[in-house]
Motif scaffolding. Sequence first.
Motif, PDB file in Angstrom:
ATOM      1  N   MET A   5       0.840  -1.202   0.000  1.00  0.00           N
ATOM      2  CA  MET A   5       0.000   0.000   0.000  1.00  0.00           C
ATOM      3  C   MET A   5       0.869   1.244   0.000  1.00  0.00           C
ATOM      4  SD  MET A   5      -3.019  -0.698  -0.414  1.00  0.00           S
ATOM      5  CE  MET A   5      -3.778   0.871  -0.043  1.00  0.00           C
ATOM      6  N   GLY A   6       0.194   2.312  -0.237  1.00  0.00           N
ATOM      7  CA  GLY A   6       0.969   3.541  -0.378  1.00  0.00           C
ATOM      8  C   GLY A   6       1.349   4.144   0.966  1.00  0.00           C
ATOM      9  N   LYS A   7       2.363   4.944   0.925  1.00  0.00           N
ATOM     10  CA  LYS A   7       2.767   5.681   2.118  1.00  0.00           C
ATOM     11  C   LYS A   7       2.023   7.014   2.135  1.00  0.00           C
ATOM     12  CE  LYS A   7       7.218   5.473   1.418  1.00  0.00           C
ATOM     13  NZ  LYS A   7       8.629   5.820   1.548  1.00  0.00           N
ATOM     14  N   ILE A   8       1.835   7.555   3.319  1.00  0.00           N
ATOM     15  CA  ILE A   8       1.233   8.887   3.415  1.00  0.00           C
ATOM     16  C   ILE A   8       2.360   9.905   3.481  1.00  0.00           C
ATOM     17  CG2 ILE A   8      -0.076  10.424   4.900  1.00  0.00           C
ATOM     18  CD1 ILE A   8      -1.827   8.049   5.592  1.00  0.00           C
ATOM     19  N   ILE A   9       2.358  10.786   2.533  1.00  0.00           N
ATOM     20  CA  ILE A   9       3.402  11.809   2.486  1.00  0.00           C
ATOM     21  C   ILE A   9       2.769  13.140   2.832  1.00  0.00           C
ATOM     22  CG2 ILE A   9       5.125  12.924   1.038  1.00  0.00           C
ATOM     23  CD1 ILE A   9       4.971  10.371  -0.718  1.00  0.00           C
TER      24      ILE A   9
END
Lengths: 536, 438, 207
Positions: C1-5
């Motif tokens: 899953m994606g990272k939160i930036i």
Amino acid sequence: MPKLNIDGQDIEVPAGENLVLAARRIGVEVPVFCYHEKLSIAANCRMCLVEIEKMPKLQPACQTVATDNMIVKTSSPKVIEARAAVMEFLLVNHPLDCPICDKAGECMLQDNYMGHDGKSSRQQDTKTAKPRLEVLGPLVNYNAERCIMCTRCVRFMDEIPKNTQLGVFGRGDRNVIGVFDGKPLDDPYSLNVVELCPVGALGSLDFRFESRVWSLDKTNSVCDGCSKGCNTETHSKKEHVYRMIPRRNDSVNDTWMCDEGRLSYHAHEEQRAEEPLTDGKRASDATALSAALGVLANAVKEKGNGWGVFISPTLTNEGAFAWLSYVKANMAQAKVYFSGRADGVGDQLLRRADKNPNRAGIKAIAEALGIPVGTYTDGITAKPLRVVMLGTETPDDRISSIVNAAQASLVIGAHLTQAFKGAKVALLSGTVFESDGSFVNEDGRVQRVRPCHGVKFAGKSYADWAVMLSQGLDKAVGAKTFAWANTESVFADLANAVKGFSGMRLLGLGLHGKALGSGRATESPSHQQASSPVGA
Amino acid sequence: MDNVMCSQADKFLGMVPYDWTMIVIVPVAKILFIIAVIIGLYTPLATLVERKLSAAMQDRIGPNRAYIIKVGGKPLTIFGLFHTMADALKMFTKEWTTPKSADKFLFYLAPVIGLVPALLTFAVIPFGPPIQVCDRVVPLQIASINVGVLFIFAVGSMGVYSAALAGWASNNKMALLGALRASAQSISYEITFGLTLVGLMMVFHTVRLDSMVAQQVDLLHWGVFLQPLALVLFFTAAMAENKRIPFDLPEGESEIVGYFVEYSSMGFGLFMTTEFIEMSAIAFLTTALFFGGYTVPTWVATDHSFAMWNVASELWPAAFFAIQMAAFFFKVTVLWLFQFVVRWALPRFRYDQLMRLGWRIMLPLSLANIAVTAIAILAADGDAAKGTEYVMMTGLVMIGLFVLSLFYSRKPRQSGDSGHGHDHGHDEQQATVAAAHH
Amino acid sequence: MGKIIKVRAQDAEVGAYEKAYLPEITKGIGITLRHVVKNLFGGDEKYTRTVSYPEEKVEYPVRFRGAHRLTPREDGAPRCVACFMCSTACPARCINIVAEESDDPNIEKRPKVFEIDELKCIFCGMCVEACPEDAIRMDTGEHVKPFTNRADAVYGKVDLLSMLGRTEKNGEQPVYRGAHEHRARQAPQHSPEGTLPVQDEQPEDAH
């Protein structure tokens, strides 16, 4: 089998191998000028100096035989310094006229300067002046200023044609390569010294100022000048061939080639036919040509006697197979004879008296198809009244006059010969520089001919096997039709039908070819779909 | 001599019933005059100005090569005037291509729908003082109708159909996008466009343009002084309605080309003409509403009755009439040129900026303007003179407050104040970025 | 899953004054008007720098790359030795050379055909850079002349030799720096003191 260490890598090499070759085994290229694998060792250029432990001085790698427990360093600071020093000495009197030197671009002096020196000249004095254009023989010129006196050329003449025509004259910085009084460099192998020369000292008069080497496209092919089948690299630019140079194949020609073969490319551009002819005239439109072909097809359909087929051994295997299959299917009664180029001079080295490249291949194919191929002898053999002539080369005018006198005649060829012009129908095939295919040399080696980059089929010509399909000759008669898509598919059928070729693929022939009968049987099935069955 | 002229006229006019004269002949004459001025003068001039003035703004020379004749061996170029003629000629003679899958009827109709409302706007704008022809008073206004300004709103909002239909009928994605933008933009700004004039109607107690102009004879009673905020909002909204830079998002030639992307030849020419006509319309309307129309400041003409020019009377009123006409067209031309200046000075808005400006700034301001005006009028309690002064004062106070609030409401951020630290009071936006992993 | 930036919106330094549009718009319009007034009535203070080309011409800088020319030897023959360096360097492949044997054994090689297709040429100057003999130059300061026929755009040896460079046009003697000159200069270079020329070029340690 001595074991030694080169640049930190332990290797085992065959006994008697020198350090240049030993280093090459581990991918280390020792720079050389005078060393050549096929010539004796002179060790006079000193470029290949390497450091060997326990030896007080640097040793020339070319002359040092690999021995047990040797520890060799090919790029230690000492070696690098020595190479730069050698380069500087070689360049002291070199004129640096690379812009007008035909060797520039493939010059070992340039390569080694870039690789192992790279410094500006410290030369302050005027360079030694020497003759710049000395014509050594009919094909070779010599520029003494550029020469680095590696003596490769002298050794070649002494050792390969064994015809001592070159020598070193003078001493010190005045020494030059030269010929003996009244004896020009006219050996049939003289042009080999041009490639041998690591610098631009020896030049080919044929190629002089024709083109810069970096603008040429290089194609690996085979010389069609004689039955030896020397491997060549053909250099072409746009639609013209500029030169042919030998390509190393130890099974055929080592690294040599005869002058006759090198210059054979000239003949292919001369007298080139550009359009199909009917009765010697341009077939002005498609209808005129198809009408003539229709007449011809009807003549074939009659299946009468009197058909004669002249097949030139300059045809590729694919062309011969396609046409002989056609003859077998449609003209079973026809008599097949060899035509082709007349015999010439041969020798023990590379030149062969049989100047046709593919006699062995055609013989094998004809044998497999059950077609006897004879030699036409005037007066003894009956004159055929209807003729198919494959390939325009003829040993003499007799065959041409038969073609010209025939009731029906079809000529397939690339050049405007007498037979081509006199035929009822003359169709165009490509030259060896335009065609893809294979030849079998006199030793039974199947070798691939490749079309040169950029050299397209001139006019309306096709590969020799494709001429038949392009005009629908097989469909016009109807007894048997063929559906080859490309040269590979013809070769695949050929490999199935002819025993010697079985298991071979055209694309699998590689750079050095394969001996007849050496193909692996497992290789063939993958190409069967592309081909149509051919009559057994 | 005067009597002769009048009797001649009466003799001629006597052949038709009086009503017919006033209903047919006079309006037609006025329509022809307006059309001559708008289509014959301002629109062709606009194409020249658009090229020459923009060249001057951008440090260029502009078109200066075309000529038809040579005078004294030198080509007669007249500031590139012939380029304008060539432009017009080109528009007429180019091939009119129609997209294969276009809705043909609407495709041809759309440019006309745009042109007609633009021209209709002029019907209610007084362009000169009433004149007396013999015994008849002729107002220089094509139709002095009761609804006045409302007619302009009604007709002006028709223009959006042109863009919407053109975009739809072209059957082109870009054209449709342009049409959508045009519709959204027109609707958004139409509200402000209308509301800004409510204040003006309240001040002048009328919606008739001729009576609005008549009330602006006194310089201090000009709309610009009574309703300064309304002027800014009105002019901005009007330019947005016209879809010119900085509000040219429906065209946006660098992104979508716009609702007329499929139009060529005179089809495109009509859209361009419409745009130029609307520019004139905005200038006419703004002059009439905010800059006193044809009136000149009272110190030039102390006696208002002087304003009426009888064709048969002496010279002075004629000169005064000329001055009034000149004043009107001078004002119009200045406002007209101002639109070109704005066009070449400002960059195009982003779409969200456009919408924010329309809905969050201009609409509340126009409502506030109405409220404040209403309060001032109520406070005056029916005294007209007092009311005007109140309104004027409140208008000035509003402008002052507006400007002051701009200066002091929020100081510009000082990035160097707190060392490397950021201004933590400021909005911090979070964005979730899903980094795609295969 | 994606990272939160976390992304911080970095606004430009815009205050309420700028956000109010009107003052800044007024400023912008002011600038525009200043240009209009100066350009229309400013006389010598015009911002406009446009030149009406065929009537007025600006003087090109000295390093302007104009039409090519071949520089001549003293006898008028081209200095070119047909080395193909220019045609090799040419990214547009517009130079066509056919070499031949020179009558002069010291020159050896010379161009039989030297053609530049000015239609293909992109005037990059690579050929000038590449030339070891200073035989091709772009110092004519001229444009390629207009033509109505594609064949006219191909400049041959004669055309290229007939053009003059800036120095020749000014009546000065041109200085060529080719391999010939290099060789000629090279011969007597012993300085009396025996110092190496490299030492003369040492930078001073003034600072």
